[in-house]
Design an enzyme around this catalytic site. Structure first.
Site, mmCIF file in Angstrom:
data_model
loop_
_atom_site.group_PDB
_atom_site.id
_atom_site.type_symbol
_atom_site.label_atom_id
_atom_site.label_comp_id
_atom_site.label_asym_id
_atom_site.label_seq_id
_atom_site.Cartn_x
_atom_site.Cartn_y
_atom_site.Cartn_z
ATOM 1 N N ASP A 120 4.534 6.858 -3.357
ATOM 2 C CA ASP A 120 5.811 6.219 -3.048
ATOM 3 C C ASP A 120 5.834 4.711 -3.302
ATOM 4 O OD1 ASP A 120 4.024 5.602 -1.070
ATOM 5 O OD2 ASP A 120 5.225 6.304 0.607
ATOM 6 N N HIS A 121 4.700 4.045 -3.169
ATOM 7 C CA HIS A 121 4.713 2.580 -3.221
ATOM 8 C C HIS A 121 4.692 2.002 -4.641
ATOM 9 C CE1 HIS A 121 4.062 2.759 1.043
ATOM 10 N NE2 HIS A 121 3.876 1.469 1.152
ATOM 11 N N ASP A 185 -0.842 3.317 6.633
ATOM 12 C CA ASP A 185 0.391 2.579 6.430
ATOM 13 C C ASP A 185 0.900 2.189 7.811
ATOM 14 O OD1 ASP A 185 2.667 2.185 4.127
ATOM 15 O OD2 ASP A 185 3.487 2.339 6.150
ATOM 16 N N ARG A 480 11.297 -4.461 7.435
ATOM 17 C CA ARG A 480 10.454 -5.650 7.396
ATOM 18 C C ARG A 480 11.144 -6.736 6.577
ATOM 19 N NH1 ARG A 480 4.258 -4.020 7.829
ATOM 20 N NH2 ARG A 480 4.720 -3.999 10.042
ATOM 21 N N SER A 677 1.609 -5.374 7.659
ATOM 22 C CA SER A 677 1.095 -4.135 7.072
ATOM 23 C C SER A 677 -0.380 -3.915 7.396
ATOM 24 C CB SER A 677 1.312 -4.232 5.570
ATOM 25 O OG SER A 677 0.318 -3.546 4.896
ATOM 26 N N ARG A 679 -2.749 -3.195 5.573
ATOM 27 C CA ARG A 679 -3.583 -3.157 4.373
ATOM 28 C C ARG A 679 -4.976 -3.747 4.602
ATOM 29 N NH1 ARG A 679 0.602 -6.997 1.466
ATOM 30 N NH2 ARG A 679 1.803 -5.201 2.098
HETATM 31 S S1 SF4 Z 1 8.182 0.340 5.247
HETATM 32 FE FE1 SF4 Z 1 6.452 0.850 3.975
HETATM 33 S S2 SF4 Z 1 6.511 3.060 3.731
HETATM 34 FE FE2 SF4 Z 1 8.516 2.414 4.464
HETATM 35 S S3 SF4 Z 1 9.737 2.168 2.623
HETATM 36 FE FE3 SF4 Z 1 8.911 0.187 3.163
HETATM 37 S S4 SF4 Z 1 7.013 0.023 2.008
HETATM 38 FE FE4 SF4 Z 1 7.606 2.176 2.004
#
Ligand code: SF4
Length: 799
Positions: A120-121, A185, A480, A677, A679
């Site tokens: 997805d990323h 995540d 975010r 995040s 990460r």
């Molecule tokens: S918060 Fe993280 S998992 Fe959700 S859409 Fe944004 S980047 Fe993707």
């Protein structure tokens, strides 16, 4: 191409092939409930009081049953570390690369815990869903091939690019009430909407659990959020979490589980609950969750999991807090403090729609105050782009409410004044809203549909129309909004609200528009006000559309699967173990960076174009501290002084030069260093380039653990004001390292350029086993030294 390195693993283990190992089967759920029952029953006898839902799930997942007997002494919130056995692991395609590379170092044949990977990323938003997904398939081909082949081999479920965003796909397929999941995540807590304790962790934590190890957690405190009343009008589940964020701030949830409950909680749909628990990450919470209720039953059945809904209904006492708690709080809210460390009460009937930002999710105001805030703060009122969707807000209910606003505009011939981008959370939702008409209505007012992927939520957003450095305002229904988060441009100001509010703002084209009071101009020139969105169905009346060809199951013949990795790749690099501590104190080390203010993992290891190197540690290290504000140089970003030549250079460049001279170095952090995040690259890249220690005023939980796991000493000032004592040309010694002990402060000596010396005291939160990580060089080195993994390595050598 077949890779010899991986081929050696094929005959190493006698682990049996587990068919459907990646699924959440009713058998798995039943087993979890049996364990919950047994553990909770003993725990209740020991503590002798009603217990909350997070206690039930955590106790039900303790690795050692015997620990429950000493629970009164052993389970001290924010002090005790507990060992837990998670039921599932979820990986996304960026952090998942390093997780799988680390897992493969353990030399096992299959994962021990059901695991999935979600692509997805890595899909960049440029034009629209189809061309963007095609481009991603081409550009990230070798990463996808690696992830897919490793998944098929190790028994991991693989969700293809375009299948959807990790948290939405997990909610639709794998989350279950009462379960415990970890994910690489930070928005993994999304599954708390389905009554699961789901926690964002670093990749190494995930690799360890996949290898069958228990997972260690600092036993969290509890924040109770008691909901009464009912959402109405423009107010949505999003506003609950935006309000909570404004009360608790970005660090208010640190080391806490947020438990939502009360009559109001039962009126919020399952996917609405997930929006709330998803954004618990924005207050730094370990996770958030709701107790099991009818809305979860509805969602489980709508997503084809009737057997799990039946099991949950039979075991409802395990999946909800004890009834006495709510009754006592109803009588007197002060009773809440018998069960929670902190307590918030919200009457949903009185809650207003909120809008938060820019640059931080706790800068909140009700929409009624936005116009004044725009004026007072000189925010750019004209919006450049509006975006709805993401893992946070793209449920069937969300899209239906957004479409209802769009429909009102369409009926009056009005289109959005600015671009409107839609990022659906999953192919299941996208194809269902296409079938049921919501998508067409959104398109009719001007929406462009992007891929079912993260895209503009994680800096994967190409905006060639903007000039370099051009300030602009965007509104999103994402979660975010750090500077640079969406498009890699720090000048972009991101304001966050519910999808329906974002549609209203898109129709007006300006941030100061309040749909509750202000009017729009219809095509015929008349003024009209938008009605609040109609109540939308929680799940589609005709069921979700069945979607094919988005998933690859593990292979039935994993021995015949070769993991695809090219040793000349610039996207993927096999890992070499970090060296162990050399036995010497850190002596007069230079400071690479003293950072000032907010320093998220995005400042330490930015996303955007760097996402493509997340499987290649050496290449990725060139982004070290690129977004960090230098406390010594009038706020300069990403650069500092190289003590070897006194020049100002990028932090990454300086660190690499120190590394070539075998000179270790130190980072000084401000408050809540490493928030955001999960990460782990933000810990791996400094470690790779020679970072010995990070000394901060305070750490964000996940990042602190990540630093420890990668062998970097994570320390905090005993006296926060000592941060000011550290000067640019100082050398720093950290002494008596061989005698590190839990809870015992560490001595640190500052050698100033003028010849003066100061000694300051530092704290740490290491327990005995975490100190082993430091001495061994990393947690992975400790894992590999354990007998079962030594065996695997011996077999590797003999093969
Ligand atoms: S918060 Fe993280 S998992 Fe959700 S859409 Fe944004 S980047 Fe993707």
């Amino acid at each position: 191409m077949f890779n010899a390195y991986y081929s050696m693993y094929i005959f190493m283990s006698d682990v049996k092939i587990k068919l459907e190992a990646e699924k959440t089967t009713a058998t798995l759920v039943n087993k979890v409930y049996e364990k919950l029952k047994k553990n909770i029953s003993l725990y209740k006898k020991v503590v002798n009081r009603p217990i909350t839902i997070s206690e039930k799930i955590l106790i039900g997942h303790l690795a050692n049953y015997k620990d429950i007997e000493s629970a009164n002494d052993y389970l001290i919130p924010t002090k005790s570390y507990v060992l837990l056995k998670p039921d599932r692991v979820a990986l996304q395609d960026v952090t998942g690369q390093m997780t799988i590379l680390q897992f493969s170092q353990a030399g096992l044949k299959q994962t021990s815990v059901p695991t999935t990977v979600h692509c997805d990323h890595l899909i960049q938003a440029r034009v629209g869903s189809e061309p963007d997904t095609k481009a991603a398939l081409y550009e990230n081909n070798e990463v996808y091939q690696f992830l897919e082949s490793a998944s098929r081999k190790y028994g991991i479920g693989f969700w293809k690019p375009g299948a959807g965003i990790i948290h939405q796909v997990v909610l639709e397929n794998y989350a279950f009430p009462g379960g415990l999941m970890i994910g690489t995540d930070s928005h993994t807590p999304n599954a708390g909407g389905l009554g699961m304790i789901a926690i964002g962790v670093g990749g190494l934590d995930a690799a360890e659990v996949m290898a069958g190890m228990p997972w260690e957690l600092l036993y969290p405190k509890r924040i109770g959020v008691y909901l009464t009343g009912k959402l109405n009008g423009w107010t949505s589940p999003k506003d609950i979490i935006l309000y909570v964020a404004s009360k608790l701030t970005v660090s208010g949830g640190t080391n806490a589980i947020v438990e939502y409950f009360g009559p109001g909680a039962r009126t919020v749909s399952c996917t609405g609950k997930a929006t709330i628990t998803n954004m618990g990450a924005e207050i730094g919470a370990t996770c958030s969750l709701f107790p099991y209720d009818k809305t979860m039953d509805t969602y489980l059945r709508a997503t084809g999991r009737e057997a799990i809904a039946d099991l949950a209904n039979k075991n409802i006492n395990l999946l909800t807090q004890d009834n006495e708690i709510e009754k006592e709080i109803e009588q007197n809210p002060e009773n809440a403090l018998k069960y929670f460390d902190q307590f918030i009460e919200i009457n949903l009937s009185n809650l207003e729609p909120y809008i938060v930002g820019p640059h931080t999710p706790d800068l909140a105001r009700p929409i009624s105050n936005m116009a004044e805030d725009v004026k007072n703060n000189n925010y750019l009122d004209t919006i450049s782009v509006s975006l709805i969707g993401s893992c946070t807000n793209s449920s069937y209910e969300d899209m239906s409410r957004a479409a209802d606003i769009a429909k009102q505009a369409k009926e009056r011939g009005v289109r959005t004044k600015i671009p409107l981008q839609v990022t659906p959370g999953s192919e299941k939702v996208r194809s269902t809203i296409e079938r049921d008409g919501q998508m067409q209505i959104l398109k009719d007012i001007g929406a462009n549909v992007l891929a079912n992927a993260c895209g503009p939520c994680i800096g994967q957003w190409n905006r060639p129309e903007l000039k370099k450095g051009e300030p602009n305002t965007i509104v999103t229904s994402y979660n975010r909004n750090f500077p640079g988060r969406n498009d890699g441009r720090r000048e972009t100001m991101n304001f966050i609200g519910s999808p329906e509010l974002v549609i209203a703002l898109a129709l007006a084209g300006r941030l100061s528009f309040n749909p509750l009071t202000d009017s729009l101009i219809a095509n015929d020139g008349t003024l009209f006000k938008l009605d609040p969105p109609k109540t939308a169905p929680e799940v589609p009346e005709n069921g979700f559309k069945d979607v094919q060809d988005i998933y690859v199951p593990p292979s039935d013949n994993p021995d015949n699967v070769d993991i695809q990795i090219n040793k000349n790749s610039d996207r993927l690099q096999l890992l070499k173990p970090f060296s162990k501590w050399d036995g010497n104190d850190f002596d007069k080390l230079p400071i690479l960076a003293k950072v000032k203010g907010k320093c998220t993992t995005d400042h330490i290891s930015p996303a955007g174009p760097w996402l493509m190197y997340r499987g290649h540690l050496d290449k990725l290290s060139d982004n070290l501290l690129l977004g960090a504000v230098n406390a010594f140089q009038d706020g300069k970003i990403g650069i500092g002084k190289n003590i070897l030549n006194s020049k100002n250079e990028s932090f990454a460049h300086i660190a690499r030069e120190y590394k070539t001279k075998s000179l270790k170095w130190i980072i000084i952090g401000d408050k809540n260093y490493g928030e955001g995040s999960s990460r782990e690259h933000a810990a791996m890249t400094p470690r790779y380039l020679g970072c010995a220690a990070v000394i901060a005023k305070s750490f964000a939980r996940i990042h602190e653990t990540n630093l420890k796991k990668q062998g970097i000493l994570a320390l905090t000032f005993s006296d926060e004001t000592d941060y000011e004592k550290i000067l640019e040309d100082d050398r720093i010694s950290i002494i008596n390292l061989k005698d590190l002990k839990p809870k015992i402060p560490v001595d640190c000596i500052l050698y100033h350029k003028d010849g003066t010396i100061e000694t300051i005291s530092l704290q740490h939160s290491y327990n005995e086993s975490q100190l082993e990580w430091f001495y061994a060089g990393s947690a992975l080195n400790v894992l590999k030294s354990k007998d079962e993994f030594k065996d695997a390595e011996n077999k590797l050598v003999s093969n």
